[in-house]
Design a protein around this motif. Structure first.
Motif, PDB file in Angstrom:
ATOM      1  N   GLU A 157       5.163  11.590  28.683  1.00  0.00           N
ATOM      2  CA  GLU A 157       6.020  12.095  29.731  1.00  0.00           C
ATOM      3  C   GLU A 157       6.989  11.014  30.209  1.00  0.00           C
ATOM      4  N   SER A 158       6.495   9.800  30.415  1.00  0.00           N
ATOM      5  CA  SER A 158       7.372   8.749  30.940  1.00  0.00           C
ATOM      6  C   SER A 158       8.434   8.353  29.914  1.00  0.00           C
ATOM      7  N   ALA A 159       8.073   8.339  28.614  1.00  0.00           N
ATOM      8  CA  ALA A 159       9.065   8.019  27.579  1.00  0.00           C
ATOM      9  C   ALA A 159      10.158   9.079  27.553  1.00  0.00           C
ATOM     10  N   ALA A 160       9.750  10.314  27.637  1.00  0.00           N
ATOM     11  CA  ALA A 160      10.716  11.413  27.561  1.00  0.00           C
ATOM     12  C   ALA A 160      11.643  11.426  28.769  1.00  0.00           C
ATOM     13  N   MET A 161      11.076  11.096  29.929  1.00  0.00           N
ATOM     14  CA  MET A 161      11.841  11.245  31.166  1.00  0.00           C
ATOM     15  C   MET A 161      12.619   9.987  31.545  1.00  0.00           C
ATOM     16  N   SER A 162      12.288   8.835  30.921  1.00  0.00           N
ATOM     17  CA  SER A 162      12.866   7.587  31.410  1.00  0.00           C
ATOM     18  C   SER A 162      14.384   7.552  31.240  1.00  0.00           C
ATOM     19  N   HIS A 163      14.869   8.069  30.133  1.00  0.00           N
ATOM     20  CA  HIS A 163      16.315   8.190  29.968  1.00  0.00           C
ATOM     21  C   HIS A 163      16.624   9.645  29.667  1.00  0.00           C
ATOM     22  N   ALA A 164      16.137  10.490  30.554  1.00  0.00           N
ATOM     23  CA  ALA A 164      16.148  11.924  30.269  1.00  0.00           C
ATOM     24  C   ALA A 164      17.513  12.413  29.796  1.00  0.00           C
ATOM     25  N   GLY A 165      18.562  11.898  30.422  1.00  0.00           N
ATOM     26  CA  GLY A 165      19.897  12.354  30.075  1.00  0.00           C
ATOM     27  C   GLY A 165      20.254  12.117  28.617  1.00  0.00           C
ATOM     28  N   GLU A 166      19.915  10.917  28.102  1.00  0.00           N
ATOM     29  CA  GLU A 166      20.230  10.593  26.708  1.00  0.00           C
ATOM     30  C   GLU A 166      19.200  11.178  25.751  1.00  0.00           C
ATOM     31  N   THR A 167      17.953  11.239  26.203  1.00  0.00           N
ATOM     32  CA  THR A 167      16.870  11.677  25.327  1.00  0.00           C
ATOM     33  C   THR A 167      17.034  13.129  24.911  1.00  0.00           C
ATOM     34  N   ILE A 168      17.580  13.920  25.807  1.00  0.00           N
ATOM     35  CA  ILE A 168      17.622  15.359  25.549  1.00  0.00           C
ATOM     36  C   ILE A 168      18.418  15.692  24.273  1.00  0.00           C
ATOM     37  N   GLY A 169      19.528  14.964  24.050  1.00  0.00           N
ATOM     38  CA  GLY A 169      20.321  15.188  22.845  1.00  0.00           C
ATOM     39  C   GLY A 169      19.542  14.835  21.588  1.00  0.00           C
ATOM     40  N   LEU A 170      18.837  13.691  21.655  1.00  0.00           N
ATOM     41  CA  LEU A 170      18.022  13.250  20.524  1.00  0.00           C
ATOM     42  C   LEU A 170      16.917  14.259  20.223  1.00  0.00           C
ATOM     43  N   LEU A 171      16.305  14.775  21.280  1.00  0.00           N
ATOM     44  CA  LEU A 171      15.219  15.746  21.085  1.00  0.00           C
ATOM     45  C   LEU A 171      15.733  17.013  20.397  1.00  0.00           C
ATOM     46  N   TRP A 172      16.921  17.437  20.762  1.00  0.00           N
ATOM     47  CA  TRP A 172      17.504  18.619  20.093  1.00  0.00           C
ATOM     48  C   TRP A 172      17.774  18.320  18.622  1.00  0.00           C
ATOM     49  N   GLN A 173      18.214  17.088  18.337  1.00  0.00           N
ATOM     50  CA  GLN A 173      18.462  16.722  16.928  1.00  0.00           C
ATOM     51  C   GLN A 173      17.154  16.693  16.137  1.00  0.00           C
ATOM     52  N   LEU A 174      16.092  16.189  16.764  1.00  0.00           N
ATOM     53  CA  LEU A 174      14.784  16.185  16.096  1.00  0.00           C
ATOM     54  C   LEU A 174      14.311  17.614  15.859  1.00  0.00           C
ATOM     55  N   LYS A 175      14.500  18.452  16.861  1.00  0.00           N
ATOM     56  CA  LYS A 175      14.111  19.866  16.733  1.00  0.00           C
ATOM     57  C   LYS A 175      14.872  20.538  15.585  1.00  0.00           C
ATOM     58  N   ALA A 176      16.139  20.116  15.419  1.00  0.00           N
ATOM     59  CA  ALA A 176      16.969  20.722  14.376  1.00  0.00           C
ATOM     60  C   ALA A 176      16.433  20.415  12.978  1.00  0.00           C
TER      61      ALA A 176
END
Ligand code: C2E
Ligand code: CA
Ligand code: CA
Ligand code: CA
Length: 284
Positions: A157-176
């Motif tokens: 949770e802390s890794a995901a939320m620490s730079h939540a703004g930037e992480t969200i784009g990366l997470l979508w790319q991983l999901k893709a």
């Protein structure tokens, strides 16, 4: 400085500090060599089962280090060193490759009619900041030939939320890439509900500290219930970890917690031993 001279014992304290630093440096150098050579590092697999019946659903990959002189070094000791030094990037790549290949072998062993299993691999905050992460993950998927839908990445949770703004784009790319994402140690960090809602995650893992305290503390039990209900509301899978007793399992099943992991079901095992789960009757 004067306090150091006057103290007497303080000087010894400094020596102890120094020794600890040297020890850490030697451990770091050994870890670097171990990652390069690859032979002291191996991956243990812990079963994750569907509740309440206990049917095998997947495994979590957990890295292990057998040091030639020190013996087994606990992940709680070498993972933090790997994170600070950046060694977690090559180490994580090694674990991901091994886990994907292992999943391919087990899928073949189970045959085409069995329910597909998943493999969960941990990602630390430092890895999320690695600009090659996407290539690394895509490379492991392609090279092993694993079905990406069988691969889950666990981020705390802390890794995901620490730079939540930037992480969200990366997470979508991983999901893709077709894989699944899980939030680990849920309940210990500081998730903003609005982010959680926007993050492309598929599952939450209830932190084991809540599960461990569930039997004796109503507060912990309520906390687990809230997390399970939240997962249902957000249509996420929910996995409870650290299940050690049948009472824990019963409480969780009654809350409609979908999946469980812990010593009650099985400890992390070397691949040859974990294979017993794959071929066990009724595991399909
Ligand atoms: P985690 O991801 O929260 O993993 C769960 C930990 O709980 C594991 O410890 C597991 O062995 C332990 N565990 C499983 N069932 C039970 C139980 O019933 N009771 C109790 N008390 N513990 C249980 P482990 O293997 O020592 O790993 C510790 C941590 O190290 C992991 O916590 C994870 O944060 C990190 N880690 C392990 N492998 C990797 C890896 O390949 N990459 C990264 N980035 N981190 C890893
Ligand atoms: Ca984990
Ligand atoms: Ca966890
Ligand atoms: Ca943890």
């Amino acid at each position: 400085e004067r306090a150091v001279e006057a103290g007497g014992g303080t000087c010894r304290y400094d020596e102890t500090m120094h020794a600890a630093q040297l020890d850490r440096l030697s451990l770091e150098a050994d870890l670097r060599r171990a990652i390069d050579a690859g032979d002291q590092i191996w991956v243990a697999y812990q079963p994750i089962v569907a509740l309440p019946e206990g049917r095998l659903a997947g495994f979590e990959a957990l890295v292990r280090w057998d040091h030639p002189a020190r013996g087994k070094v606990p992940p709680g000791v070498f993972i933090p060193i790997a994170e600070v030094t950046g060694l977690i990037v090559p180490l994580g790549r090694l674990v991901l490759h091994r886990a994907c290949h292992q999943m391919v072998r087990w899928t073949a062993m189970r045959g085409p009619d069995a329910d597909p299993l998943f493999i969960s691999v941990n990602l630390s905050a430092r890895q999320l900041g690695d600009r090659d992460l996407l290539d690394t993950v895509a490379g492991a998927l392609a090279e092993s030939g694993v079905d990406p839908a069988q691969v889950k990445l666990e981020l705390t949770e802390s890794a995901a939320m620490s730079h939540a703004g930037e992480t969200i784009g990366l997470l979508w790319q991983l999901k893709a890439l077709g894989l699944r994402l899980s939030i680990d140690d849920f309940g210990t960090g500081y998730s903003s509900l609005s982010y959680l809602h926007r993050f492309p995650v598929d599952s939450l893992k209830v932190d084991q500290s809540f599960v461990a305290a569930m039997c004796r503390s109503t507060e912990s039990r309520d906390m687990v219930r809230i997390i399970v209900d939240l997962a249902h509301l957000l249509k996420l899978e929910i996995i409870a970890e650290g299940i050690e007793t049948a009472e824990d399992a019963k409480l969780l099943s009654d809350m409609a917690c979908g999946f469980g992991q812990g010593y009650l079901f099985g400890a992390p095992l070397p691949p040859q031993e974990a294979a017993g789960w794959i071929t066990a009757p009724g595991s399909a």
